[in-house]
Design an enzyme around this catalytic site. Structure first.
Site, PDB file in Angstrom:
ATOM      1  CG  ASP A  53      -2.284   0.723   0.845  1.00 31.06           C
ATOM      2  OD1 ASP A  53      -2.252   1.941   0.574  1.00 31.06           O
ATOM      3  OD2 ASP A  53      -3.342   0.060   0.814  1.00 31.06           O
ATOM      4  CG  ASP A  79       2.689   5.239  -6.587  1.00 25.23           C
ATOM      5  OD1 ASP A  79       1.839   4.540  -7.168  1.00 25.23           O
ATOM      6  OD2 ASP A  79       2.807   6.466  -6.769  1.00 25.23           O
ATOM      7  CB  VAL A  80       1.090  -0.444  -7.861  1.00 20.04           C
ATOM      8  CG1 VAL A  80       1.356  -1.368  -6.689  1.00 20.04           C
ATOM      9  CG2 VAL A  80      -0.308   0.165  -7.781  1.00 20.04           C
ATOM     10  CG  ASN A 106      -7.732  -4.435  -4.205  1.00 15.20           C
ATOM     11  OD1 ASN A 106      -8.926  -4.575  -4.469  1.00 15.20           O
ATOM     12  ND2 ASN A 106      -7.300  -3.632  -3.245  1.00 15.20           N
ATOM     13  CB  SER A 159     -15.497  -1.524 -11.206  1.00 13.17           C
ATOM     14  OG  SER A 159     -16.705  -0.894 -10.843  1.00 13.17           O
ATOM     15  CE1 TYR A 171     -12.807   3.180 -10.276  1.00 12.27           C
ATOM     16  CE2 TYR A 171     -15.154   2.895 -10.674  1.00 12.27           C
ATOM     17  CZ  TYR A 171     -13.993   2.512 -10.022  1.00 12.27           C
ATOM     18  OH  TYR A 171     -14.019   1.455  -9.130  1.00 12.27           O
ATOM     19  CE  LYS A 175     -11.312  -0.019 -11.096  1.00 14.35           C
ATOM     20  NZ  LYS A 175     -10.432  -0.973 -10.402  1.00 14.35           N
ATOM     21  CB  THR A 203     -22.100  -0.046  -5.054  1.00 16.16           C
ATOM     22  OG1 THR A 203     -23.399  -0.618  -5.154  1.00 16.16           O
ATOM     23  CG2 THR A 203     -21.868   0.913  -6.186  1.00 16.16           C
ATOM     24  CB  VAL A 204     -18.761  -4.043  -1.959  1.00 13.93           C
ATOM     25  CG1 VAL A 204     -19.277  -5.173  -2.802  1.00 13.93           C
ATOM     26  CG2 VAL A 204     -17.394  -3.603  -2.437  1.00 13.93           C
TER      27      VAL A 204
END
Ligand code: NAD
Length: 278
Positions: A53, A79-80, A106, A159, A171, A175, A203-204
């Site tokens: 992270d 930082d990915v 993720n 997503s 976004y 995705k 949407t979780v």
């Protein structure tokens, strides 16, 4: 019940001795994000887990979950969206345990809200770097050791925003790109024993959503429109990651596993109802 090829075996330590990297394994505060849940479930299934992270603070509660279930883990602040960061993550995993079996891409951020008319092209590029280029970069460094071992599983978190749509075009597009990349990589790396799949959560309720200030009423209203009438959590996404990461999905590659309480199924039924006679 058949136990041939591992399918049908009792649930348990499917990932014993395996090494799994989870990007975005932290979350703001103590809530359960998708990466945090996935990391805890992979650890619970016996994997040694590399937690990644942007800050150590965000990883602290994930580390607690892994300690509680007795899992081996290392934490890496990186930082990915940076090639050097991704290289360092994979080198650290190899130095620690000598292998990489599972990669869970993720990390994802929602990014700018503007339409294509008003969006800053620099912000557009930045979102692609974080959400899409990171998947390529992490895979670039993980595939060689997976290829050498003739085995590996990559799980990309997309997503419904990519599988269906989303009001934020940047976004939605990032995705969607993850889904195309998943299929292309699955086809390319299948002969090397590497499976590549995607998950499309609806949407979780995660700390990311919590931070956007969703009210209790709005949460209840979101759940009420789903066929399953229940709010999804990071654990629901984590369980899907666990299935795609491990041997129970040995004959599954290139798919998008939708985890949405039935939202998209209902959408298709509603559309069909408008064109089906009777
Ligand atoms: N929450 C939802 O409803 C939902 C729905 C569909 C898809 N998703 C996807 O699930 C994934 C995780 O979402 P979440 O809600 O659990 O998010 P979250 O914000 O709770 O957790 C993601 C973590 O990623 C980290 N991160 C962000 N940029 C990073 C970078 N460049 N390098 C390293 N780490 C970085 C953040 O610090 C954070 O701790 C994302 O890809 C998101 O798009 C979420």
């Amino acid at each position: 019940m058949s136990t041939r090829n591992g399918a049908g075996a009792a649930a348990g330590n499917d990932l014993d001795g395996r090494v799994a990297i989870v990007t975005g394994a932290g979350a703001q505060g103590e809530g359960i994000g998708n990466g945090r849940a996935a990391a805890a479930l992979l650890g619970g299934a016996g994997a040694k887990v590399v937690l990644v992270d942007l800050s150590q603070d965000r990883l602290a509660a994930t580390e607690d979950l892994l300690r509680d279930n007795g899992s081996d883990f290392i934490s890496i602040v990186a930082d990915v969206s940076s090639e050097a960061g991704c290289r360092r993550i994979v080198e650290s995993a190899i130095r620690q345990w000598g292998r990489v079996d599972v990669l869970v891409n993720n990390v994802g951020v929602v990014g700018p809200a503007e339409s294509v008319v008003d969006i800053d092209p620099v912000a557009w590029d930045k979102l692609f770097r974080v959400n899409v280029t990171s998947v390529m970069l992490m895979s670039k460094f993980c595939i060689p050791p997976m290829r050498a071992a003739h085995g590996g599983s990559i799980v990309n978190v997309s997503s419904l925003a990519g599988a269906l749509t989303h009001p934020r075009p940047a976004y939605a597009t990032t995705k969607g790109a993850i889904l195309s990349l998943t299929r292309s990589m699955a086809s390319r790396h299948g002969p090397e024993g590497i499976r590549v799949n995607a998950i499309a959560p609806g949407t979780v309720y995660t700390p990311m959503v919590q931070a956007e200030g969703l009210s209790e009423e709005a949460r209840a209203a979101r759940a009420a429109i789903l066929p399953l009438r229940t709010e999804g959590t990071g654990w629901d996404v984590g369980e899907a990651v666990l299935y795609l990461a491990g041997p129970r999905s040995r004959w599954v590659t290139g798919i998008t596993l939708t985890v949405d309480g039935g939202f998209s199924a209902d959408l298709r039924m509603s559309n069909a109802a408008t064109v089906t006679p009777g």
